[in-house]
Design a protein around this motif. Structure first.
Motif, mmCIF file in Angstrom:
data_model
loop_
_atom_site.group_PDB
_atom_site.id
_atom_site.type_symbol
_atom_site.label_atom_id
_atom_site.label_comp_id
_atom_site.label_asym_id
_atom_site.label_seq_id
_atom_site.Cartn_x
_atom_site.Cartn_y
_atom_site.Cartn_z
ATOM 1 N N PRO A 12 31.835 41.253 32.364
ATOM 2 C CA PRO A 12 31.481 40.083 33.115
ATOM 3 C C PRO A 12 30.508 39.148 32.170
ATOM 4 N N ALA A 13 30.662 37.705 32.324
ATOM 5 C CA ALA A 13 29.939 36.883 31.947
ATOM 6 C C ALA A 13 29.375 36.005 33.097
ATOM 7 N N PRO A 14 28.055 36.393 33.538
ATOM 8 C CA PRO A 14 27.562 35.729 34.767
ATOM 9 C C PRO A 14 27.359 34.298 34.486
ATOM 10 N N GLY A 15 27.061 33.628 35.576
ATOM 11 C CA GLY A 15 26.622 32.154 35.416
ATOM 12 C C GLY A 15 25.092 32.326 35.513
ATOM 13 N N LYS A 16 24.493 31.213 35.337
ATOM 14 C CA LYS A 16 22.957 31.031 35.591
ATOM 15 C C LYS A 16 22.760 29.920 36.431
ATOM 16 N N LEU A 17 21.472 29.917 36.910
ATOM 17 C CA LEU A 17 20.719 28.788 37.357
ATOM 18 C C LEU A 17 19.455 28.528 36.818
ATOM 19 N N ASN A 18 19.162 27.305 36.721
ATOM 20 C CA ASN A 18 17.810 26.885 36.320
ATOM 21 C C ASN A 18 17.147 26.565 37.670
ATOM 22 N N ARG A 19 16.243 27.499 37.885
ATOM 23 C CA ARG A 19 15.594 27.363 39.249
ATOM 24 C C ARG A 19 14.182 26.492 39.076
ATOM 25 N N LEU A 20 13.940 26.095 38.044
ATOM 26 C CA LEU A 20 13.024 25.130 37.593
ATOM 27 C C LEU A 20 13.392 24.352 36.257
ATOM 28 N N LEU A 21 13.211 23.303 36.062
ATOM 29 C CA LEU A 21 13.482 22.672 34.715
ATOM 30 C C LEU A 21 12.755 21.556 34.491
ATOM 31 N N HIS A 22 11.611 21.771 33.675
ATOM 32 C CA HIS A 22 10.682 20.661 33.097
ATOM 33 C C HIS A 22 11.075 20.025 31.700
ATOM 34 N N ILE A 23 10.895 19.163 31.573
ATOM 35 C CA ILE A 23 11.004 18.235 30.006
ATOM 36 C C ILE A 23 9.679 17.608 29.812
ATOM 37 N N THR A 24 9.084 18.523 28.875
ATOM 38 C CA THR A 24 7.568 18.326 28.343
ATOM 39 C C THR A 24 7.632 17.089 27.296
ATOM 40 N N GLY A 25 8.527 16.748 26.500
ATOM 41 C CA GLY A 25 8.469 16.195 25.265
ATOM 42 C C GLY A 25 9.811 16.100 24.532
ATOM 43 N N ARG A 26 9.796 15.354 23.537
ATOM 44 C CA ARG A 26 11.060 15.252 22.694
ATOM 45 C C ARG A 26 10.667 15.445 21.228
ATOM 46 N N ARG A 27 11.344 16.184 20.519
ATOM 47 C CA ARG A 27 10.977 16.581 19.155
ATOM 48 C C ARG A 27 11.661 15.408 18.078
ATOM 49 N N LEU A 28 11.106 15.457 16.972
ATOM 50 C CA LEU A 28 11.685 14.603 16.083
ATOM 51 C C LEU A 28 12.982 14.794 15.642
ATOM 52 N N ASP A 29 13.712 16.001 15.924
ATOM 53 C CA ASP A 29 15.005 16.295 15.749
ATOM 54 C C ASP A 29 15.935 15.890 16.676
ATOM 55 N N GLY A 30 15.278 15.533 17.802
ATOM 56 C CA GLY A 30 16.077 14.892 18.909
ATOM 57 C C GLY A 30 16.184 15.994 20.198
ATOM 58 N N TYR A 31 15.791 16.962 19.786
ATOM 59 C CA TYR A 31 15.871 17.935 20.796
ATOM 60 C C TYR A 31 14.675 17.835 21.780
#
Length: 292
Positions: A12-31
């Protein structure tokens, strides 16, 4: 003594959920710097691996919208051969069940199952840490599927701490569109400055306090997603997973999930699933194969 390696594996290759997702900043490489809670689903893709007599890698079926060499399953197999010098080959059949571009991590999960499956099929014995490191070169979500436990994740999603989450029933609704992850992360209105919190604080707050920082942007950019949220309003608590397009409703019982799925299926692709803290992939593969 090493146990004999199999000639065929169905995994199997199960699906996933993001039960919480916070964006805390942006890096110099764009990520973007993230904090998220990953949990698996008991629904996903399936892959069949059959040993070949040569060193070639075959993959079926051909996905029209993804060139063969760009498919993460093919990339994972090639990566494993290159990293180990392995001259064995394999035929892989991918039974694609998760909607593509839904935020359920299907491609990353397929890649992780390929790494773990071929590690077993080819008798490489690399262990989880090395396989996770190889997986990270394929995508930030691959390591959590390799390691196989629900996790608090930081960085770009690769720094993982195992956690135990509640395991409710979900109804996953796909609005029938593809959401562009680059478009979401490039949107001017995207929240990028959520203050970092500790894992303990996130877990203490519980599911009623969890949110996805991408949700408002996706709802603004994609009216089809907004319509799903409108329909779910008053029916069940709901949240976007990843950057979408899937909207996930939480239910207290399987019977409630059955009822909501039946309603939702009149309008969209919808399925019920149970949240899992251990990947079913790791339940299928033998413990001594996975041990680091």
């Amino acid at each position: 003594m090493n146990s004999p390696t199999p000639d065929r594996l169905v995994l199997p290759a199960p699906g996933k959920l993001n039960r919480l997702l916070h964006i805390t900043g942006r890096r110099l490489d764009g990520y973007h710097e993230l904090q998220t809670l990953f949990q698996f689903l008991d629904v996903g893709d399936h892959l069949t691996f059959e040993r070949r007599d040569d060193s070639e890698v075959g993959l079926t079926p051909y996905l029209d919208d993804i060139p063969l060499e760009d498919n993460l399953v093919m990339k994972a197999a090639r990566q494993l051969q290159a990293a180990t010098g392995c001259t064995q080959g394999v035929n892989i059949h991918l039974d694609k069940r998760l909607p593509q571009g839904g935020g359920l991590g299907g491609g990353s999960s397929d890649a992780a199952t390929t790494l773990l499956g071929l590690d077993a099929l080819w008798g490489l014995g690399l262990g989880l840490e090395r396989l996770a490191a190889l997986g990270l070169t394929l995508g930030a979500d691959v390591p959590v599927f390799v390691k196989g436990h629900a996790a608090w994740a930081e960085g770009i999603g690769e720094r993982l701490t195992p956690v135990e989450l509640d395991t409710p029933w979900f109804v996953v609704i796909h609005p029938g569109i593809a959401v562009s992850t680059p478009a979401v992360f490039g949107a001017a209105q995207l929240t990028r400055n959520t203050p970092p919190i500790t894992m303990a604080r996130a877990l203490q707050g519980g599911a009623t306090s969890w949110r996805n920082d991408c949700e408002s942007t996706v709802r603004h950019l994609y009216p089809e997603v907004e319509s799903v949220f409108d329909w779910l309003s008053g029916r069940a608590p709901s949240m976007l997973t990843g950057t979408g397009a899937c909207v996930v409703a939480s239910l207290e019982s399987e019977a409630q999930a059955d009822g909501l799925q039946a309603e939702a299926s009149r309008h969209w692709l919808a399925f019920k699933a149970r949240g899992l803290n251990r990947s079913p992939l790791h339940d299928v593969l033998a413990h001594d194969v996975l041990a680091s």
